[in-house]
Every structure is written in C-alpha cells, then in structure tokens.
Design a protein around this motif. Structure first.
Motif, PDB file in Angstrom:
ATOM      1  N   ASP A 396       0.826  -1.195   0.000  1.00 45.73           N
ATOM      2  CA  ASP A 396       0.000   0.000   0.000  1.00 45.73           C
ATOM      3  C   ASP A 396       0.867   1.255   0.000  1.00 45.73           C
ATOM      4  O   ASP A 396       0.566   2.246  -0.686  1.00 45.73           O
ATOM      5  N   ALA A 397       1.948   1.237   0.767  1.00 43.23           N
ATOM      6  CA  ALA A 397       2.853   2.389   0.811  1.00 43.23           C
ATOM      7  C   ALA A 397       3.465   2.650  -0.565  1.00 43.23           C
ATOM      8  O   ALA A 397       3.541   3.800  -1.020  1.00 43.23           O
ATOM      9  N   LEU A 398       3.889   1.593  -1.246  1.00 46.26           N
ATOM     10  CA  LEU A 398       4.465   1.744  -2.585  1.00 46.26           C
ATOM     11  C   LEU A 398       3.419   2.234  -3.582  1.00 46.26           C
ATOM     12  O   LEU A 398       3.693   3.096  -4.420  1.00 46.26           O
ATOM     13  N   ASP A 399       2.204   1.673  -3.486  1.00 48.75           N
ATOM     14  CA  ASP A 399       1.143   2.090  -4.409  1.00 48.75           C
ATOM     15  C   ASP A 399       0.765   3.554  -4.195  1.00 48.75           C
ATOM     16  O   ASP A 399       0.474   4.275  -5.151  1.00 48.75           O
ATOM     17  N   PHE A 400       0.769   3.980  -2.943  1.00 53.32           N
ATOM     18  CA  PHE A 400       0.469   5.384  -2.643  1.00 53.32           C
ATOM     19  C   PHE A 400       1.509   6.302  -3.272  1.00 53.32           C
ATOM     20  O   PHE A 400       1.179   7.302  -3.925  1.00 53.32           O
ATOM     21  N   ALA A 401       2.783   5.959  -3.089  1.00 59.89           N
ATOM     22  CA  ALA A 401       3.851   6.781  -3.668  1.00 59.89           C
ATOM     23  C   ALA A 401       3.756   6.804  -5.188  1.00 59.89           C
ATOM     24  O   ALA A 401       3.910   7.863  -5.820  1.00 59.89           O
ATOM     25  N   GLU A 402       3.496   5.645  -5.793  1.00 60.08           N
ATOM     26  CA  GLU A 402       3.377   5.593  -7.253  1.00 60.08           C
ATOM     27  C   GLU A 402       2.193   6.422  -7.730  1.00 60.08           C
ATOM     28  O   GLU A 402       2.277   7.126  -8.752  1.00 60.08           O
ATOM     29  N   LEU A 405       3.210   9.991  -7.863  1.00 58.20           N
ATOM     30  CA  LEU A 405       4.104  10.266  -8.983  1.00 58.20           C
ATOM     31  C   LEU A 405       3.362  10.279 -10.311  1.00 58.20           C
ATOM     32  O   LEU A 405       3.662  11.086 -11.198  1.00 58.20           O
ATOM     33  N   ILE A 406       2.400   9.381 -10.469  1.00 54.17           N
ATOM     34  CA  ILE A 406       1.599   9.355 -11.689  1.00 54.17           C
ATOM     35  C   ILE A 406       0.902  10.691 -11.903  1.00 54.17           C
ATOM     36  O   ILE A 406       0.746  11.163 -13.037  1.00 54.17           O
ATOM     37  N   ARG A 407       0.505  11.329 -10.783  1.00 60.98           N
ATOM     38  CA  ARG A 407      -0.214  12.607 -10.872  1.00 60.98           C
ATOM     39  C   ARG A 407       0.724  13.814 -10.728  1.00 60.98           C
ATOM     40  O   ARG A 407       0.287  14.913 -10.433  1.00 60.98           O
ATOM     41  N   ASP A 408       2.048  13.552 -10.947  1.00 60.50           N
ATOM     42  CA  ASP A 408       3.054  14.616 -10.868  1.00 60.50           C
ATOM     43  C   ASP A 408       3.010  15.342  -9.529  1.00 60.50           C
ATOM     44  O   ASP A 408       3.126  16.580  -9.455  1.00 60.50           O
ATOM     45  N   LEU A 409       2.838  14.558  -8.474  1.00 62.05           N
ATOM     46  CA  LEU A 409       2.847  15.090  -7.118  1.00 62.05           C
ATOM     47  C   LEU A 409       3.991  14.445  -6.338  1.00 62.05           C
ATOM     48  O   LEU A 409       4.456  13.360  -6.689  1.00 62.05           O
ATOM     49  N   PRO A 410       4.464  15.113  -5.298  1.00 59.84           N
ATOM     50  CA  PRO A 410       4.063  16.446  -4.816  1.00 59.84           C
ATOM     51  C   PRO A 410       4.476  17.546  -5.785  1.00 59.84           C
ATOM     52  O   PRO A 410       5.341  17.358  -6.628  1.00 59.84           O
ATOM     53  N   TRP A 423      10.651   5.645  -3.860  1.00 57.85           N
ATOM     54  CA  TRP A 423       9.853   4.595  -4.494  1.00 57.85           C
ATOM     55  C   TRP A 423      10.738   3.642  -5.279  1.00 57.85           C
ATOM     56  O   TRP A 423      10.585   2.422  -5.195  1.00 57.85           O
ATOM     57  N   ARG A 424      11.700   4.181  -6.044  1.00 57.84           N
ATOM     58  CA  ARG A 424      12.556   3.333  -6.876  1.00 57.84           C
ATOM     59  C   ARG A 424      13.404   2.399  -6.019  1.00 57.84           C
ATOM     60  O   ARG A 424      13.574   1.223  -6.338  1.00 57.84           O
ATOM     61  N   ASP A 425      13.923   2.907  -4.901  1.00 57.45           N
ATOM     62  CA  ASP A 425      14.759   2.084  -4.029  1.00 57.45           C
ATOM     63  C   ASP A 425      13.991   0.889  -3.474  1.00 57.45           C
ATOM     64  O   ASP A 425      14.563  -0.182  -3.240  1.00 57.45           O
ATOM     65  N   ARG A 426      12.695   1.056  -3.260  1.00 62.14           N
ATOM     66  CA  ARG A 426      11.912  -0.015  -2.644  1.00 62.14           C
ATOM     67  C   ARG A 426      11.157  -0.861  -3.654  1.00 62.14           C
ATOM     68  O   ARG A 426      10.910  -2.043  -3.414  1.00 62.14           O
ATOM     69  N   TRP A 438       0.569   9.942 -17.945  1.00 65.47           N
ATOM     70  CA  TRP A 438      -0.590  10.576 -18.571  1.00 65.47           C
ATOM     71  C   TRP A 438      -1.659   9.545 -18.919  1.00 65.47           C
ATOM     72  O   TRP A 438      -2.842   9.743 -18.672  1.00 65.47           O
ATOM     73  N   ALA A 439      -1.209   8.415 -19.487  1.00 61.18           N
ATOM     74  CA  ALA A 439      -2.173   7.386 -19.899  1.00 61.18           C
ATOM     75  C   ALA A 439      -2.925   6.842 -18.682  1.00 61.18           C
ATOM     76  O   ALA A 439      -4.136   6.652 -18.720  1.00 61.18           O
ATOM     77  N   ARG A 440      -2.191   6.591 -17.594  1.00 60.29           N
ATOM     78  CA  ARG A 440      -2.847   6.056 -16.381  1.00 60.29           C
ATOM     79  C   ARG A 440      -3.802   7.084 -15.787  1.00 60.29           C
ATOM     80  O   ARG A 440      -4.890   6.741 -15.305  1.00 60.29           O
ATOM     81  N   THR A 441      -3.396   8.336 -15.817  1.00 56.11           N
ATOM     82  CA  THR A 441      -4.271   9.390 -15.286  1.00 56.11           C
ATOM     83  C   THR A 441      -5.551   9.477 -16.099  1.00 56.11           C
ATOM     84  O   THR A 441      -6.660   9.563 -15.543  1.00 56.11           O
ATOM     85  N   LEU A 442      -5.427   9.457 -17.409  1.00 54.59           N
ATOM     86  CA  LEU A 442      -6.603   9.525 -18.262  1.00 54.59           C
ATOM     87  C   LEU A 442      -7.512   8.316 -18.057  1.00 54.59           C
ATOM     88  O   LEU A 442      -8.734   8.431 -18.017  1.00 54.59           O
ATOM     89  N   ALA A 443      -6.876   7.135 -17.913  1.00 55.29           N
ATOM     90  CA  ALA A 443      -7.680   5.931 -17.682  1.00 55.29           C
ATOM     91  C   ALA A 443      -8.426   6.027 -16.378  1.00 55.29           C
ATOM     92  O   ALA A 443      -9.585   5.632 -16.260  1.00 55.29           O
ATOM     93  N   GLY A 444      -7.761   6.590 -15.360  1.00 53.01           N
ATOM     94  CA  GLY A 444      -8.425   6.733 -14.073  1.00 53.01           C
ATOM     95  C   GLY A 444      -9.579   7.694 -14.139  1.00 53.01           C
ATOM     96  O   GLY A 444     -10.656   7.462 -13.554  1.00 53.01           O
TER      97      GLY A 444
END
Length: 447
Positions: A396-402, A405-410, A423-426, A438-444
């Motif tokens: 869940d922690a990794l998915d939250f960070a991803e 990042l998908i939404r260009d945050l923070p 995220w990359r280290d873990r 962008w594709a994932r954001t649009l799909a969401g």
C-alpha cells in the motif's frame, strides 16, 4: 479436557516498549504479534526474555479464519514456524475475516463474521484445517465490532459454544471486546460469559479504548478503564484463567503506568477464588500425535462433533456477503441492505485512518517528504478513497507513492525527486515515464 498450563499475568511485547517490558517486575509471560517477527531473526529482547524463562506466545492477525476462503497454507506454515522458533505452548488468532478474493480486497483490520449457520460451518472447517497444519494447539479470540450483521441466527454465546463443540478449539476471551460489543451492539457480557464453555478458556486479554459519539473504539492506545477490569472480575468469578494479558499497541505510557496497569490486573486475578469446579482447561496435548487425536475434543465430551465437508454453496453465500460488505467499507460501493449505514460509515472512516497510520509507521519517510503529518494524511486519505488495499500495508505504501508520482505530485520538484528515489529504491523499478503517467491518469478519469 486437560488443565491449561499456567501462564500468569503478562503483557503484549512491542518493539517500542521492549526495554520496559524486560524491566517489569513479576512479569510471567509475553505475547507477540506473529507477523511482526521473523523466526530466523528474533529480536534480542525476546531472546533475553526466553533465556530468563519467560514464555512467549505468537498472536496472529492475518489468517482470516472467518473468511469464505480456506486458510492459506503459506500463512499457516509461517504461524507454525513462529510457534516453534519461540517455543510457544500454543498460538492464537481471531474469529474474523480480513480479506476477500473476489474482488481481491484487504481490510487491514479484523471484521466480524455473521453469526449464521453458513458462516459457522465455514469457520469450523477452516479451524480444523488450521489445527491439522499447526504444530501446537490453537486458540481463537472474540473480536470487537462497530456493527452487527443483519439476519443473524445465533447469539455470541451460541456461536462460540458450537464452535468449541465442533472443533475443540480453545478460546481467548478479550474482556475489552466484550465491553466494546456491549456499547456498539447491545450485547450483554455476562450473558456471553454464562453461555460459553469456559472450560475451553486458554487465556484472557485486557485492553483500553475510548468512546466517541456513542461508539466504543477498541484502540489499545488508552488506559484500561474500570469497566473492563469489572468484566475481568466477572470472568474471574466464574473461572480461574490460566493467563491474563495486557494489550497496548500505540501511545505507549511511561513504564510506571504500564506497571500500574499490570498491578491492577493482578489484583483482580488474585482477589478471590473462582466458582467451584470451574478451571480453565485445554482441548488437546501439545504433541503432534496427541493433537491429531485430541485437538478436536469438545468440552465435557472428550471428542468434537464431527460433520462432513462444507458445501461449496455455503462458502459462496458467505463470500458474496463478505465481498459486498468489504467493498462498501473500502471501495465506496453501496452499503448492503440491512446494515446500519451510519455505523458502516464510521467503520469505513476508521479503516481509512488506520491505513494512513500504519503506512506512516511502516514508511516514516513519506510524511517527511510530503511536508509533515497533516499534508501526508490529506494526500493518503484522498488516495485511499479510490484505491482499496489489495496486498497488505507495505504494498500500500508503494502504491500510494506511485499514485502520487503518476499525478506529478508532490508539486515541489525537490520533494517529487525525493519521492521518486524512495519509491525506486523499494520497488526495484524505474518510475513510470511521463507518457505512461498521462495514460494512467486519463484511464483513471475515464473510470
């Protein structure tokens, strides 16, 4: 049933209070969350306690024996490994469900099973599977609940009694949970204690909580209130428990306060004799051979009531009900008919808050990267609304960070670079390329 080995008065061992636990005077035993220790790398504190002769009992939280699916062999093997590594006389778990497989959802919390014939049949078969796989006897704990299932066919006392009679499993009675269910579900703790087979009692839990808005929250982060100690005395008047344990999981007080709570518990336990003829006993001997022959022994009979395999239709009915409820709690789907919608909303908020708290403890870097506890919590709760947990808190922690990042945050580039590195280290992978984000954001958004 054979007499339960004496445990005495103990405390839940947690890393945050490990040093204090070692210094507590007169401590007889400890309980450890099974999933929080590795058999090959036991904490030094636990090893020192064992060397002093302090018994250690692993307490599982992730089996989900009340779920519609049969127990995961890997989880059973892991629990058994911890029992062997700790030299434990028994292992304990909960009468609860924690996940569904269709859809794949994780509650991250112990949820009540419906007290129906179908659910009892499924639970009993799951318990027997667990008993056959574990190297030591098993005891199951009654849980605290914020809500009741509609259409229940059995009382708590009837449900627990038949469970013991059909499987010979031992009971871990949490008197704080009895109080929780009195406030939240209108159940009479004395009636439960009168109805259940206390001859099958393994040991007792005592914990603190808090009432907010007419709902009792079993927090394990507050002092044990007098009303819970009164319930311990009620139980003690009926049976002499082999062990009583103080649970504390958060907001740990000074060592002197922990010692004071243990002293108050010990005073109740030693206050007077139990009712004549009532002593806690076990359902089986500790060896594998004895376990196979005797662990099914029911109270007063010497043998469990054998029944045939559970019909798959019963598992399907339980699965459908649990999936509908868990989806409403963590995925925002409509609340199933018959449930108290207000209570389900309270539970849903509590589950989301717990996710945020646990992820922050497992990944303390995330609140720092996001600018502090408040921005972190706001961001996580926003994420949790659309992303149910499917594979445990670490994932869940990794998915939250991803997701961030998908939404260009923070928004701050430096913070985003730090989050990318974290995220990359873990995750062991490169962060998604901009076009993928962008594709994932649009799909969401389309969903």
């Amino acid at each position: 049933m054979e007499p339960m080995a004496h445990l005495g008065v103990g405390i839940g061992w947690r890393p945050e209070i490990a040093d204090a636990v070692e210094r507590l005077s007169g401590l007889d035993w400890v309980e450890v969350v099974a999933e929080n220790v590795c058999p090959g790398h036991l904490p030094e504190s636990l090893l020192r306690l064992r060397e002093r002769g302090t018994r250690v009992v692993p307490h599982g939280v992730s089996l989900g024996l009340g779920g519609a699916d049969r127990p995961d062999p890997a989880k059973l093997a892991a629990l058994g490994e911890r029992a062997v590594a700790l030299g434990a006389p028994l292992v304990t778990e909960h009468i609860a469900f924690v996940r569904t497989s269709s859809p794949v959802l994780e509650a991250g919390h112990l949820l009540p099973v419906p007290r129906t014939r179908d659910a009892l049949d499924v639970l009993c078969e799951n318990v027997r599977i667990a008993q056959e796989a574990l190297p030591v006897p098993l005891a199951l704990e009654n849980i605290a609940a914020l809500f009741s299932w509609p259409g229940e066919e059995l009382t708590e006392g009837q449900f627990l009694t038949e469970l013991v009679e059909r499987t010979g499993v031992r009971l871990l009675i949490d008197v704080a949970n009895l109080h929780t269910n009195r406030v939240n579900r209108g159940e009479d703790p004395a009636a439960v204690l009168d109805a259940i087979p206390l001859e099958a009692l393994a040991y007792v839990h005592v914990a603190g909580g808090v009432e907010r808005g007419g709902v009792w929250h079993d927090t394990h982060a507050h002092p044990v209130p007098p009303v819970v100690l009164d319930l311990l005395a009620e139980l003690r008047s009926r049976v002499e428990p082999a062990g009583v344990l103080l649970e504390r999981d958060d907001d740990f007080p000074p060592e002197a306060e922990l010692a004071g709570e243990l002293a108050a518990i010990r005073a109740v336990v030693t206050a007077g004799p139990a009712a004549p003829g009532r002593t806690a006993t076990t359902g089986s001997g500790p060896s594998d051979t004895e376990q196979g022959a005797e662990q099914g022994a029911g109270p007063g009979t010497g043998q469990a009531v054998e029944r045939g395999p559970v019909e798959e239709s019963a598992r399907t009915r339980v699965a459908l009900g649990q999936a509908a409820l868990l989806s409403a709690l963590v995925a925002g789907t409509p609340v199933p008919e018959g449930f108290d919608r207000g209570r389900i909303r309270v539970q849903a908020r509590a589950l989301a808050a717990k996710r945020a708290d646990v992820v922050a403890r497992l990944a303390p870097e995330l609140p720092v990267i996001l600018g502090g506890p408040d921005p972190y919590r706001e961001a996580f709760l926003s994420y949790a609304k659309g992303r149910p947990m499917t594979s445990g808190y670490r994932r869940d922690a990794l998915d939250f960070a991803e997701d961030l990042l998908i939404r260009d945050l923070p928004a701050d580039p430096a913070a985003r670079r730090r989050l990318t590195t974290w995220w990359r280290d873990r995750a062991g992978a490169k962060p998604p390329r901009r076009i993928v984000r962008w594709a994932r954001t649009l799909a969401g958004r389309a969903a």
